[in-house]
Design an enzyme around this catalytic site. Structure first.
Site, mmCIF file in Angstrom:
data_model
loop_
_atom_site.group_PDB
_atom_site.id
_atom_site.type_symbol
_atom_site.label_atom_id
_atom_site.label_comp_id
_atom_site.label_asym_id
_atom_site.label_seq_id
_atom_site.Cartn_x
_atom_site.Cartn_y
_atom_site.Cartn_z
ATOM 1 C CG ASN A 1 -26.388 -24.745 3.600
ATOM 2 O OD1 ASN A 1 -26.119 -24.179 2.711
ATOM 3 N ND2 ASN A 1 -27.448 -24.561 4.482
ATOM 4 C CD GLU A 2 -23.524 -30.125 5.320
ATOM 5 O OE1 GLU A 2 -23.501 -29.732 4.111
ATOM 6 O OE2 GLU A 2 -24.409 -30.708 6.041
ATOM 7 C CB SER B 1 -30.617 -28.007 -12.853
ATOM 8 O OG SER B 1 -30.392 -28.100 -11.706
ATOM 9 C CD GLU C 1 -24.766 -21.942 -7.859
ATOM 10 O OE1 GLU C 1 -25.509 -22.599 -7.947
ATOM 11 O OE2 GLU C 1 -23.435 -21.914 -8.119
ATOM 12 C CB SER D 1 -22.056 -32.169 -9.249
ATOM 13 O OG SER D 1 -22.364 -30.998 -8.458
ATOM 14 C CD GLN E 1 -23.628 -24.895 -12.120
ATOM 15 O OE1 GLN E 1 -24.401 -25.500 -11.250
ATOM 16 N NE2 GLN E 1 -23.134 -23.937 -11.658
#
Length: 390
Positions: free
Chosen positions: A368-369, A162, A245, A128, A125
């Site tokens: 998580n933010e 990854s 995801e 980012s 993937q």
């Protein structure tokens, strides 16, 4: 929500359990964040495919068994309970494939899905970027139209990809219209990792392995046939991936039920030396059981025509924090031995290795933010916060 399985589903579970008992490697594979381990895990993908267990919910023409989502969750539970290796094909089969099924052309499905299902092609993937990870709409890598050759030229840099060092193919989002608003003018591309113009540079992790990489694009040509979805519609395509995801596809409940079973065994073995950890062990068990029930509730909703929706963000926050809690509790029980790795370590250092991976959970698949912002605004109906930088 009905938690009783049909006789056919019970038989499916028994067949999966028997096959896994006979075929799961007796010796632990090397980390798939190493070159040796990556190939060992690819071979395991081939073994799974030979038994027709690699993608149970897919159509038969692409290597699946055409079973429903209930059977998929059943298989995942059996898979993790058996102690089978982590899936190195995960990026492809769990994140990309659902999008190919939804947005791909018949030619793309025929070209990519069979090789994805049998481990021939492992995908990385590439989302980012430096300065654009959690804020995916801020990506700056570009796609420029090349009409003469019938395709696009990709330029820019991706990061935290990854196992891109060893992967065969990649998928990613690029800005194809620099004048469009943030969430528009993006296009989703598929490309071979050895395409001319691609440079992959490994990032060494805390444990010395190189499971992450930076990927540099320098006039990488991608033909029109490898655009996933419509040009300029990449944001909608990408959000489909993110929904999968954060929702069901990345973390089935078996992923947490199995380590909790091992944690309870560890407590039976070492609990007397760390009695204060009792409540943490019980909390881990409760968390894994709650996650299982929440998942079955989601499955029931999907079977009735619903979708994962914003609740996928609750899912993501919960499982990522549960994963850390389970492994921190295990390390607490292991005491000083938690720091050992290799043959002399308890279970070969698996608890410590899995703990390091668990620490990444609150970051990947959308931090998580960000997920808490989604929960606050879309589920709780709270007002949108001021996100301007101070």
């Amino acid at each position: 929500m009905n938690l009783d399985f049909t006789p056919e589903q019970e038989a499916f579970a028994a067949e999966a359990r028997a096959w896994l008992a006979e075929n799961v490697p007796t010796e632990r594979l090397a980390s798939m964040d190493t070159a040796e381990g990556f190939e060992q895990h690819r071979e395991w993908e081939r073994t799974l495919a030979s038994g027709n267990w690699s993608v149970v919910s897919w159509p038969a023409e692409y290597g699946g068994r055409e079973v429903g989502i209930t059977e998929w969750v059943i298989f995942e539970e059996e898979y993790y309970r058996s102690g089978a290796p982590t899936r190195v094909a995960q990026n492809g089969i769990s994140l990309l494939a659902p999008i190919v099924f939804e947005h791909g052309t018949p030619e793309q499905k025929a070209k990519y899905l069979p090789l994805m299902s049998n481990g021939t092609e492992i995908w990385a993937q590439a989302w980012s970027e430096p300065g654009a990870g959690s804020d995916l709409a801020a990506i700056r890598a570009t796609a420029t139209r090349d009409d003469a050759r019938g395709g696009w030229l990709l330029n820019g840099q991706k990061i935290w990809s990854s196992r891109a060092v060893w992967a065969d193919r990649g998928f990613g989002l690029f800005r194809s219209d620099p004048e469009a608003q943030r969430h528009r003018g993006l296009t989703y591309f598929l490309f071979p990792m050895d395409a001319p113009g691609i440079t992959v540079r490994a990032i060494e992790q805390l444990d010395g392995s190189t499971g992450f990489a930076e990927v540099f694009f320098d006039d990488v040509f991608v033909p029109d046939e490898d655009v996933l979805g419509a040009p300029g519609d990449g944001w909608n395509v990408a959000m489909s991936t993110a929904g999968n995801e954060r929702g069901l596809s990345l973390r089935a409940p078996g992923r947490f039920l199995a380590p909790v079973d091992r944690l309870i065994d560890l407590w039976d073995e070492r609990g007397e030396s760390e009695p204060s950890a009792r409540d943490a062990v019980v909390d881990s068990w409760i968390g894994a059981e709650a996650y299982k029930l929440f998942t079955w509730q989601t499955v029931s909703r999907l079977l009735q025509g619903g979708d994962v929706g914003a609740e996928g963000s609750i899912n993501k926050v919960f499982w990522s924090e549960l994963d850390i809690h389970i492994h921190e509790t295990a390390l607490r029980l292991l005491g000083p031995e938690a720091e050992l790795i290799g043959d002399g370590a308890p279970v070969g250092g698996k608890w410590a290795e899995d703990y390091l991976f668990a620490l990444a959970g609150p970051i990947y698949a959308g931090t998580n933010e960000i997920q808490r912002n989604i929960i606050a605004e879309r589920i709780l109906g709270l007002p949108r916060g001021d996100r301007r930088k101070a």
